[in-house]
Design an enzyme around this catalytic site. Structure first.
Site, short mmCIF file in Angstrom:
data_model
loop_
_atom_site.label_atom_id
_atom_site.label_comp_id
_atom_site.label_asym_id
_atom_site.label_seq_id
_atom_site.Cartn_x
_atom_site.Cartn_y
_atom_site.Cartn_z
CB VAL A 1 -0.97 0.00 1.21
CG1 VAL A 1 -1.83 1.25 1.20
CG2 VAL A 1 -1.86 -1.24 1.18
CE LYS B 1 -7.50 -5.42 6.21
NZ LYS B 1 -6.98 -5.17 4.89
CD GLU C 1 -12.94 5.56 1.57
OE1 GLU C 1 -13.53 6.61 1.76
OE2 GLU C 1 -13.49 4.45 1.69
CB VAL D 1 -13.71 -0.63 4.68
CG1 VAL D 1 -14.87 -1.54 4.29
CG2 VAL D 1 -13.55 -0.60 6.19
N GLY E 1 -10.54 -1.51 -0.10
CA GLY E 1 -9.47 -1.04 -0.99
C GLY E 1 -9.81 0.26 -1.67
CB ILE F 1 -14.87 0.45 -2.61
CG1 ILE F 1 -14.75 -0.67 -3.63
CG2 ILE F 1 -16.32 0.88 -2.45
CD1 ILE F 1 -15.53 -1.92 -3.24
CD GLU G 1 -1.32 -12.43 3.19
OE1 GLU G 1 -0.13 -12.76 3.31
OE2 GLU G 1 -1.68 -11.30 2.81
CE LYS H 1 -10.95 -5.58 4.36
NZ LYS H 1 -10.81 -6.49 3.21
N GLY I 1 -4.89 -4.34 -3.25
CA GLY I 1 -3.86 -4.09 -4.26
C GLY I 1 -3.19 -2.75 -4.05
N1 LIG Z 1 -2.23 -5.10 0.61
C1 LIG Z 1 -3.45 -4.62 0.35
O1 LIG Z 1 -3.97 -4.76 -0.74
C2 LIG Z 1 -4.21 -3.89 1.44
C3 LIG Z 1 -5.51 -3.42 1.16
C4 LIG Z 1 -6.21 -2.69 2.12
C5 LIG Z 1 -5.61 -2.46 3.35
N2 LIG Z 1 -4.36 -2.95 3.61
C6 LIG Z 1 -3.75 -2.62 4.91
O2 LIG Z 1 -2.65 -1.76 4.69
C7 LIG Z 1 -1.65 -1.99 5.66
C8 LIG Z 1 -0.34 -2.29 4.96
O3 LIG Z 1 -0.49 -3.48 4.19
P1 LIG Z 1 0.57 -3.91 3.08
O4 LIG Z 1 -0.08 -5.02 2.32
O5 LIG Z 1 1.05 -2.72 2.34
O6 LIG Z 1 1.73 -4.51 4.00
P2 LIG Z 1 3.22 -4.88 3.54
O7 LIG Z 1 3.27 -5.07 2.06
O8 LIG Z 1 3.68 -5.97 4.43
O9 LIG Z 1 4.04 -3.54 3.86
C9 LIG Z 1 4.39 -3.13 5.17
C10 LIG Z 1 5.79 -2.53 5.09
O10 LIG Z 1 6.07 -1.93 6.36
C11 LIG Z 1 7.35 -2.38 6.78
N3 LIG Z 1 7.40 -2.32 8.23
C12 LIG Z 1 6.98 -3.22 9.15
N4 LIG Z 1 7.20 -2.77 10.39
C13 LIG Z 1 7.77 -1.57 10.28
C14 LIG Z 1 8.24 -0.59 11.22
N5 LIG Z 1 8.16 -0.80 12.52
N6 LIG Z 1 8.78 0.56 10.75
C15 LIG Z 1 8.88 0.79 9.42
N7 LIG Z 1 8.47 -0.10 8.47
C16 LIG Z 1 7.90 -1.26 8.91
C17 LIG Z 1 7.45 -3.79 6.24
O11 LIG Z 1 8.77 -4.27 6.22
P3 LIG Z 1 8.99 -5.89 6.28
O12 LIG Z 1 8.37 -6.42 5.04
O13 LIG Z 1 10.47 -6.05 6.33
O14 LIG Z 1 8.28 -6.35 7.52
C18 LIG Z 1 6.87 -3.59 4.84
O15 LIG Z 1 7.82 -3.09 3.95
C19 LIG Z 1 -2.17 -3.12 6.54
O16 LIG Z 1 -2.80 -2.57 7.67
C20 LIG Z 1 -3.19 -3.81 5.65
O17 LIG Z 1 -4.22 -4.46 6.39
C21 LIG Z 1 -3.65 -3.65 2.69
#
Ligand SMILES: NC(=O)c1ccc[n+]([C@@H]2O[C@H](COP(=O)([O-])OP(=O)(O)OC[C@H]3O[C@@H](n4cnc5c(N)ncnc54)[C@H](OP(=O)(O)O)[C@@H]3O)[C@@H](O)[C@H]2O)c1
Length: 438
Positions: A17, A108, A132, A135, A137, A139, A193, A208, A305
């Protein structure tokens, strides 16, 4: 936050994200500035994984592995918390408020499990939090509930808000493949996952719907009160039988406001084939809201995404920029003040799909029908297939409205009959009728 010439942002977490947010801010810079009323300047980014920096064009932007530097940076007005989880992320959000910064987040899990602390602290420090991306993505459901449909009293939400489950159920329906097979494929494609529990057991959708219900039903929700059931036990046969009787199976997140109480739950649900939600396929999400006066409004799009969610977070930054020039008093009371009781599942009323595996012999149907009648359950349609070589066959019933407690009692009794060869199964059915009148 005295300089109103731009919104200066620090991003913590440059994963899926975070990188989508940076790209969105860079590609759409002019449009975002126009809509925000000021440029949005990315000042610094933090991630514990330095590889993330090389994947983006970060010329002129400070990089650090220390999230604390973003919080302490006096140039920064607004922190984007995008690391996920409920531990360090919680500290980051609370510390950002204490440091006088607004927050945007897509987290969330954090909001659903620490709502009271997060929103009370925001109020205490007169800060704002926008979420936003948490919940659906891409939308824009949160901003719609607060703004676009904010004049209506939403009394029902039916939502497909977990792309992993929708992908799996769609493939089971369209290709007749079993759950395990499709799950493996989803994992290979990155739609699920390695440990899919969180998605397929309904927790993600539960977080959500807790957030949506707090806003729509104007009540604090204890996440533990959200009834969760996943899709692990769904079979291709269930989907096929339901389809033949006119219904499509989805993992639905549901919130209903009865004013004196609410109903908030996630479970596999049959919906009429002709309902718009039945044509939401694959990883797509949709949220169908109903409000007296307004009627139905449905939002549809990509529920996850990098770029869809990055867009949602960028739209939160537009809100944060607008807050700088027109700061209304903050009130997040709905997230902690009033707690409408959540209805016990035994007391909810609805229709049900019931499937019994029975011996192929005379009188079975009469036995089951009698037990259903004893429990005030009437049948709206029924289907029986040919018995196999083992001499057993499934019988499927769709019921009229019944109390869930009665349905469970009836199924317990049916399960004890000699002619019944496996534990009967039930799946809830929602007709999702549009409420138009006040
Ligand atoms: N992915 C989606 O499509 C999506 C959609 C809606 C909402 N979300 C929400 O968005 C948030 C992020 O999701 P994501 O999928 O982007 O996660 P992600 O790909 O795992 O990205 C998180 C990043 O933060 C880094 N990180 C972890 N702990 C940290 C710290 N203490 N200080 C600085 N950086 C740190 C991680 O490094 P490491 O990888 O080395 O741990 C990673 O690079 C979550 O709350 C998720 O529920 C995600």
């Amino acid at each position: 936050m005295t300089d109103k010439s731009s919104l200066r942002v620090g991003v913590i977490g440059l994963g899926t994200v975070g990188s989508g947010l940076v790209r969105t801010l860079q590609r759409n810079r002019d449009r975002i500035a126009r809509n925000a009323g000021m440029p949005i300047d990315l000042v610094a980014v933090a991630d514990i994984n330095p590889d993330t920096f090389s994947r983006l064009d970060l010329a002129g932007i400070e990089t650090t592995s220390d999230a604390g530097r973003i919080i302490r940076d006096e140039r920064i007005d607004c922190v984007a918390e995008l690391i996920g989880g409920t531990g360090i992320a919680r500290d980051i959000v609370l510390d950002a408020f204490r440091a006088g910064k607004d927050v945007v987040t897509a987290n969330k899990a954090l909001l659903a499990t620490h709502a009271e602390e997060i929103f009370r602290t925001a109020e205490q420090y007169h800060r704002k939090i926008h979420f936003e991306g948490a919940v659906g993505g891409g939308i824009p459901i949160i901003q719609s509930l607060y703004g676009g449909i904010g004049a209506a009293t939403v009394t029902q939400i039916h939502a497909i808000i977990n792309g992993t489950c929708n992908y799996i159920l769609t493939a089971m329906e369209k290709q007749g493949r079993n759950f395990r097979d499709v799950l493996k494929e989803a994992q290979k494609l990155g739609y699920a996952e390695v440990d899919p529990t969180f998605d397929i057991e309904g927790h993600d959708a539960g977080h959500k719907i807790a957030i949506l219900a707090s806003i729509a039903c104007n009540t604090a929700i204890d996440f533990k009160d959200v009834h969760l059931e996943g899709i692990r036990d769904i079979t291709v046969d269930d989907i096929k039988f339901g389809k033949e009787l006119g219904y499509t199976l989805k993992l639905l997140a549901i919130a209903k406001d009865y004013q004196d109480s609410i109903d908030v739950r996630v479970h596999p649900t049959f919906i009429p084939n002709e309902n718009l939600l039945a044509s939401v396929h694959g990883v797509h999400n949709a949220v169908y809201t109903c409000a007296p006066g307004l009627g139905a409004v449905m939002l549809y799009g990509r529920g996850a995404g990098d770029l869809p969610t990055g867009n949602a977070v960028a739209s939160d930054l537009i809100q944060a920029a607008r807050d700088k020039t027109a700061r209304q008093p903050v009130s997040y009371r709905n997230f902690y003040e009033k707690r409408k009781p959540v209805r016990d599942m035994a007391n909810i009323e609805g229709s049900y799909y019931l499937r019994c595996i029975v011996a192929d012999q005379a009188g079975v149907l009469a036995t089951i029908s009698h037990i259903l009648g004893e429990h005030n359950i009437s049948v709206s349609s029924m289907m029986q297939t040919e018995a196999g070589k083992d001499g057993v066959c499934p019988i499927v019933f769709m019921t009229h409205n019944a109390r869930e407690g009665n349905v469970k009692k009836a199924l317990d009794k049916i399960a004890r009959q000699d002619v019944v060869k496996a534990r009967p199964k039930f799946i809830r059915l929602e007709r999702i009728e549009e409420v138009t009148q006040f």
